[in-house]
Enzyme design. Structure first.
Site, PDB file in Angstrom:
ATOM      1  N   ASP A  50       8.242 -28.320 -72.804  1.00  0.00           N
ATOM      2  CA  ASP A  50       7.489 -29.571 -72.737  1.00  0.00           C
ATOM      3  C   ASP A  50       7.347 -29.952 -71.265  1.00  0.00           C
ATOM      4  OD1 ASP A  50       6.433 -32.144 -73.019  1.00  0.00           O
ATOM      5  OD2 ASP A  50       7.662 -32.592 -74.785  1.00  0.00           O
ATOM      6  N   ARG A 106       5.541 -32.620 -70.175  1.00  0.00           N
ATOM      7  CA  ARG A 106       5.076 -34.004 -70.052  1.00  0.00           C
ATOM      8  C   ARG A 106       6.020 -34.847 -69.203  1.00  0.00           C
ATOM      9  NH1 ARG A 106       4.271 -35.380 -76.328  1.00  0.00           N
ATOM     10  NH2 ARG A 106       6.154 -34.058 -76.375  1.00  0.00           N
TER      11      ARG A 106
END
Length: 363
Positions: free
Chosen positions: A295, A297
Site C-alpha cells: 500500500d 497511500r
C-alpha cells in the site's frame, strides 16, 4: 528573483519530464546522475545516455529485484548493469512484469554493490511520484552544471527532493459550494489543491457537522473502476455509497475523497496489477511484482483535511486498522470505528480475503 521555480515546482517539473521520457539530473554536492524512467525512455535517448558512460544501470526496487532474482545489495533497491545490447524493450521487460511468466528474462543479472545508491534511490522516488513503474535508467555525470546548461534539463538537489517527498505537501482550499445529493440535499463540496502540483483532493460535507463532537467520517481513496464503472473486482463503490448513505441518514458527516488511485500507484499501474491477478497472483503479490509495496497511500492527507475543516475527533467508517493508527498518530482522535461491510461479490471474495489476511482489514 521570485520568478525562479522553488524545489517543489522543480519536482513537479521533473515528474512531468519523466512521464514524457525526458531525463532529469539529480545532484548531491559534486556527485550527480542523469536519469530516465525505464518505462518511457526512447531509443534515441537511450543511445545518448549510453554515450555518456559505458556502464549505465537500471535501478529497480528490492520487490521487483526479488521477482527477477537480481541481488539487491543496497537493501531496498538493486542497480542492474545494463547489457551493451539493451533496448527500450529490454528496459520495459525489466520494469514491467506483464510477460514474466510467458517469457521470463534470462539471467543472471549483474548488479552493482560498490558506491552509494542515494541518488538512485531519489530517482526511484521521483518515478514513483510520477505514477510510472518504479524502474529508472541512471548514468553518472562528471560536470552536471555545464551539462544541464547545455541541454536545458531539469536539475534538482537530492537532499531537497528527499525532504519534500518525505513530507505532506500543504493543502489549500480552492473553492467550496453547495452540492445537493441523493443522500442529502444539505451537501457541500470542498476542493483542496496541494502546493506540489499533485492531484487535488475533495471533502464532501453532509449537513452541518458539530466540530465539538466526533464526526462520522470516511477516508475514501479514489477508485475509477469501482466508484464510476461499478467494478465487481473490489468493494470500493459499495463502500462509497454506503458511507454517504449513512451520513445522509444521520444528517451529518464528512467524506474525504483522496486521489490515491490503486492504493497510491495510479490507475495505469493498478490495471497492470489487475492483469497480473488474471495470471493468478493476489493483489499484494501483484503489487510486489510491479515493484511496489502493499500500500503506497499516505493517509496523513486525510488528517490534514480534517484539521483544516475544524475536526479533531472522528467516528471512522473503515475496516482498515492502518487508517485508525495514522489518524491517532497525526492528532485526530478516533472515538469509534464504524464497520463498513458491504460489496462482496463472486468476483472479489479472493481480493477481500487477501485484504484480511495480508493487510489486516477487519472483515
Amino acid at each position: 528573483m521570485s520568478l525562479a521555480p522553488d524545489i517543489s515546482e522543480l519536482i513537479a517539473r521533473a515528474r512531468a519530464d519523466l512521464r514524457m521520457g525526458l531525463p532529469v539530473v539529480i545532484r548531491a554536492g559534486e556527485r550527480a546522475i542523469i536519469t530516465c524512467a525505464a518505462e518511457t525512455v526512447t531509443e534515441d535517448r537511450l543511445r545518448d545516455l549510453r554515450a555518456l558512460d559505458e556502464t549505465p544501470v537500471v535501478t529497480i526496487t528490492a520487490r521487483r529485484a526479488q521477482t527477477l532474482k537480481a541481488r539487491a545489495y543496497d537493501g531496498d533497491l538493486a542497480r542492474i548493469v545494463m547489457p551493451s545490447d539493451a533496448t527500450p524493450g529490454w528496459l520495459r521487460s525489466v520494469a514491467d512484469p506483464a510477460d514474466d511468466l510467458r517469457a521470463p528474462m534470462k539471467g543472471p543479472m549483474t548488479t552493482q554493490r560498490d558506491g552509494t545508491a542515494d541518488l538512485h534511490r531519489t530517482a526511484l522516488a521521483l518515478v514513483k511520484a510520477a505514477h510510472l513503474l518504479p524502474a529508472a535508467v541512471a548514468v553518472p555525470l562528471a560536470d552536471p552544471s555545464a551539462f544541464v546548461a547545455a541541454n536545458g534539463l531539469t536539475a534538482i538537489d537530492q537532499d531537497a527532493v528527499s525532504e519534500i517527498l518525505g513530507r505532506n505537501s500543504p493543502l489549500h482550499e480552492v473553492v467550496s459550494a453547495r452540492l445537493p445529493m441523493e443522500v442529502s440535499e444539505a451537501g457541500r463540496l470542498h476542493v483542496f489543491r496541494p502546493e506540489d502540483g499533485g492531484e487535488e483532493h475533495y471533502a464532501i460535507e453532509i449537513g452541518r457537522p458539530n466540530r465539538a463532537a466526533p464526526v462520522l467520517a470516511r477516508l475514501h481513496s479514489a477508485c475509477f473502476t469501482g466508484d464510476l464503472m461499478g467494478s465487481l473486482k473490489c468493494d470500493c463503490g459499495p463502500q462509497l455509497r454506503a458511507a454517504l448513505a449513512q451520513m445522509g441518514a444521520e444528517g451529518a458527516g464528512v467524506l474525504l475523497y483522496l486521489n490515491q488511485e490503486g492504493r497510491g500507484i495510479g490507475l495505469a499501474n493498478k490495471m497492470r496489477a489487475y492483469s497480473l491477478q488474471d495470471q493468478g497472483f493476489d493483489t499484494v503479490e501483484a503489487n510486489h511484482r510491479l515493484g511496489f509495496e502493499d500500500d503506497e497511500r499516505d493517509f496523513r492527507i486525510g488528517s490534514d483535511l480534517l484539521k483544516t475543516l475544524g475536526f479533531s475527533a472522528v467516528r471512522l467508517l473503515t475496516n482498515n486498522p492502518a487508517k485508525i493508527a495514522m489518524m491517532e498518530q497525526t492528532g485526530i482522535r478516533v472515538a469509534e470505528r464504524v464497520p463498513l461491510r458491504v460489496g462482496e461479490t463472486a468476483h472479489n471474495t479472493g481480493y477481500l480475503a487477501t485484504k484480511a489476511a495480508k493487510s489486516g482489514h477487519l472483515l
